[in-house]
Design an enzyme around this catalytic site. Structure first.
Site, PDB file in Angstrom:
ATOM      1  N   ILE A   1     -23.908 -12.261 -46.445  1.00  0.00           N
ATOM      2  CA  ILE A   1     -24.685 -13.212 -47.448  1.00  0.00           C
ATOM      3  C   ILE A   1     -25.866 -13.507 -46.400  1.00  0.00           C
ATOM      4  O   ILE A   1     -26.964 -13.821 -47.101  1.00  0.00           O
ATOM      5  CB  ILE A   1     -23.754 -14.412 -47.854  1.00  0.00           C
TER       6      ILE A   1
ATOM      7  N   ASP B   1     -26.398 -13.312 -34.337  1.00  0.00           N
ATOM      8  CA  ASP B   1     -25.139 -12.398 -34.761  1.00  0.00           C
ATOM      9  C   ASP B   1     -24.649 -11.717 -33.725  1.00  0.00           C
ATOM     10  O   ASP B   1     -25.270 -10.901 -33.098  1.00  0.00           O
ATOM     11  CB  ASP B   1     -25.569 -11.679 -35.795  1.00  0.00           C
TER      12      ASP B   1
ATOM     13  N   SER C   1     -16.431 -22.617 -49.235  1.00  0.00           N
ATOM     14  CA  SER C   1     -15.804 -21.664 -50.254  1.00  0.00           C
ATOM     15  C   SER C   1     -15.171 -22.459 -51.217  1.00  0.00           C
ATOM     16  O   SER C   1     -14.661 -23.491 -50.948  1.00  0.00           O
ATOM     17  CB  SER C   1     -14.930 -20.953 -49.348  1.00  0.00           C
TER      18      SER C   1
ATOM     19  N   TYR D   1      -7.859 -19.314 -43.246  1.00  0.00           N
ATOM     20  CA  TYR D   1      -9.362 -19.070 -43.490  1.00  0.00           C
ATOM     21  C   TYR D   1      -9.741 -20.263 -44.281  1.00  0.00           C
ATOM     22  O   TYR D   1     -10.679 -21.115 -43.993  1.00  0.00           O
ATOM     23  CB  TYR D   1      -9.624 -17.882 -44.118  1.00  0.00           C
TER      24      TYR D   1
ATOM     25  N   LYS E   1     -12.347 -23.929 -43.578  1.00  0.00           N
ATOM     26  CA  LYS E   1     -13.430 -24.462 -44.302  1.00  0.00           C
ATOM     27  C   LYS E   1     -13.359 -25.803 -44.575  1.00  0.00           C
ATOM     28  O   LYS E   1     -14.092 -26.600 -44.305  1.00  0.00           O
ATOM     29  CB  LYS E   1     -13.836 -23.561 -45.555  1.00  0.00           C
TER      30      LYS E   1
ATOM     31  N   PHE F   1      -3.890  -6.236 -59.830  1.00  0.00           N
ATOM     32  CA  PHE F   1      -2.897  -7.153 -59.399  1.00  0.00           C
ATOM     33  C   PHE F   1      -2.369  -8.087 -60.454  1.00  0.00           C
ATOM     34  O   PHE F   1      -2.811  -9.211 -60.570  1.00  0.00           O
ATOM     35  CB  PHE F   1      -3.372  -7.763 -58.140  1.00  0.00           C
TER      36      PHE F   1
HETATM   37  N1  UDP Z   1      -8.008  -7.607 -57.541  1.00  0.00           N
HETATM   38  C1  UDP Z   1      -7.227  -6.521 -57.995  1.00  0.00           C
HETATM   39  N2  UDP Z   1      -7.311  -5.304 -57.380  1.00  0.00           N
HETATM   40  C2  UDP Z   1      -7.852  -5.191 -56.084  1.00  0.00           C
HETATM   41  C3  UDP Z   1      -8.533  -6.020 -55.607  1.00  0.00           C
HETATM   42  C4  UDP Z   1      -8.709  -7.354 -56.074  1.00  0.00           C
HETATM   43  O1  UDP Z   1      -6.847  -6.697 -58.993  1.00  0.00           O
HETATM   44  O2  UDP Z   1      -7.719  -4.186 -55.556  1.00  0.00           O
HETATM   45  C5  UDP Z   1      -8.167  -8.803 -58.321  1.00  0.00           C
HETATM   46  C6  UDP Z   1      -7.605 -10.095 -57.195  1.00  0.00           C
HETATM   47  O3  UDP Z   1      -6.130 -10.280 -57.563  1.00  0.00           O
HETATM   48  C7  UDP Z   1      -8.347 -11.030 -57.770  1.00  0.00           C
HETATM   49  C8  UDP Z   1      -9.673 -10.541 -57.993  1.00  0.00           C
HETATM   50  O4  UDP Z   1      -9.486  -9.185 -58.366  1.00  0.00           O
HETATM   51  O5  UDP Z   1      -7.894 -11.527 -59.241  1.00  0.00           O
HETATM   52  C9  UDP Z   1     -10.716 -10.898 -57.021  1.00  0.00           C
HETATM   53  O6  UDP Z   1     -10.184 -10.745 -55.796  1.00  0.00           O
HETATM   54  P1  UDP Z   1     -10.983 -10.471 -54.433  1.00  0.00           P
HETATM   55  O7  UDP Z   1     -10.371 -10.437 -53.426  1.00  0.00           O
HETATM   56  O8  UDP Z   1     -12.410  -9.893 -54.722  1.00  0.00           O
HETATM   57  O9  UDP Z   1     -11.525 -12.237 -54.436  1.00  0.00           O
HETATM   58  P2  UDP Z   1     -10.704 -13.522 -54.208  1.00  0.00           P
HETATM   59  O10 UDP Z   1     -10.957 -14.309 -55.630  1.00  0.00           O
HETATM   60  O11 UDP Z   1      -9.054 -13.332 -54.371  1.00  0.00           O
HETATM   61  O12 UDP Z   1     -11.049 -14.192 -53.370  1.00  0.00           O
END
Ligand code: UDP
Length: 344
Positions: free
Chosen positions: A14, A34, A128, A153, A157, A222
């Site tokens: 970012i 950085d 965040s 983490y 924040k 997931f």
């Molecule tokens: N996700 C998924 N498969 C993956 C990685 C992420 O289904 O291999 C899903 C995760 O469960 C969440 C969404 O994608 O619902 C966004 O995940 P990410 O880790 O990018 O961001 P988060 O919102 O968790 O910080």
């Protein structure tokens, strides 16, 4: 005359996109700091290719106070600081909590110290939506109370926000904006700058791109048994250049003294909830490739749905998203192909 801004974490995802927008606004000149422990110095070459401007990066760890303060001594005309530099991997923070508290909070303490000592009146802090924890009502507004942090983490924040608020009290000249990001994704629309993910990325879009480019044969969604429209999780994805643009508008707001409170909070999201399966469909459409995935179990700590109400930023910062999910995927795909072409 252009105003000089120090960006911490300027070689990061970012941070580098924000530097591009700051330069292209024509109103700001940038110095970056950085340590490059989680980024590469080549990012500044990419920034130069896009903007035509060479930005100086000080390869310094902000946790090293004296080395960090020296930058302000060299640049007494710095008017504002945008503080991105932090560790951000949820899983790693659970494994190594002290590393997260030391790095993220130690760095912020030095940033605040520098602002006080060198009389910097404008500070922007990357926070965040993770500070909200598990939310009960959607969309999430800035008034939504903070919940239990689901990892160290997120806790850094929450504490970081409090540290900033507490510093405002004895320093009435200081002003800060806390920006709570939802899910920034995608790459610069030129395809020349983007996220340099670790070898095994954890975030959805970089994983999708690995599958699309054949680096990974398949991926896991997931969970498809959530109480959402298609059963998969919903998040508020926004394009990284939109979030970068919000920082330019946030600086304008502070430096034009439009803030009413010394410390104000803004959500930065698109306001749209998009499901994992919808993201996959968008990626298939943009890349023209069939993405192989399996439905797996739920990922620990995932919440079913979160998306933000960013109307405060829309109204007060005059900030609006310009890019949609198609643009997010198209730019991420261009960037993936650029990395492939350079063997990165
Ligand atoms: N996700 C998924 N498969 C993956 C990685 C992420 O289904 O291999 C899903 C995760 O469960 C969440 C969404 O994608 O619902 C966004 O995940 P990410 O880790 O990018 O961001 P988060 O919102 O968790 O910080």
């Amino acid at each position: 005359m252009k105003k000089k801004i120090l960006v911490t974490g300027g070689c990061g995802y970012i941070g580098s996109h924000t530097i591009i927008e700051l330069i292209q606004s024509g109103r700001y000149e940038v110095v970056s700091v950085d340590s490059n422990v989680r980024s590469t110095p080549e990012t500044m070459d990419r920034v130069e290719k896009i903007t035509g401007v060479k930005v100086k990066n000080y390869r310094v760890d902000i946790c090293n106070g004296p080395a960090f303060f020296k930058i302000f001594e060299e640049h007494p005309d710095i008017q504002g600081v945008i503080h991105f530099a932090a560790f951000k991997a949820v899983g790693e923070s659970i494994e190594e909590p002290l590393m997260y508290y030391r790095n993220n909070l130690g760095a912020l303490a030095n940033v605040l110290e520098a602002c006080r000592h060198f009389n910097i009146k404008a500070l922007i802090f990357s926070s965040s939506c993770a500070v909200y924890g598990e939310v009960q009502t959607l969309p999430v507004s800035e008034q939504t109370p903070m919940g239990q942090a689901f990892c160290p983490y997120a806790h850094t924040k929450q504490i970081g926000e409090e540290m900033i608020r507490n510093m405002m009290v004895p320093n009435p000249d200081m002003n800060a904006l806390i920006l709570r990001y939802f899910n920034p994704v995608g790459a610069h629309m030129s395809g020349l700058n983007g996220e340099l993910s670790p070898d095994k990325p954890n975030n959805l879009v970089p994983i999708i791109m690995r599958v699309a480019s054949g680096k990974q044969p398949s991926m896991t969604v997931f969970g498809d048994d959530y109480d959402t429209r298609d059963g998969s999780c919903i998040r508020d994805y926004l394009h990284v250049s939109d979030i970068a643009d919000a920082h330019v508008k946030a600086l304008d707001y502070l430096l034009e003294h439009r803030n009413e409170q010394q410390c104000e909070v803004f959500n930065l999201g698109s306001g749209n909830g998009v499901s994992v399966l919808e993201m996959l469909a968008a990626a298939e459409q943009v890349t023209g490739r069939k993405l192989h995935y399996v439905i797996g179990g739920r990922r620990a700590g995932d919440i079913p749905a979160i998306y933000g109400d960013s109307s405060r930023a829309n109204t007060l910062l005059h900030w609006h998203c310009h890019y949609d999910v198609h643009d997010m995927m198209e730019s991420a795909w261009k960037w993936e192909q650029y990395l492939d072409s350079k063997n990165i």
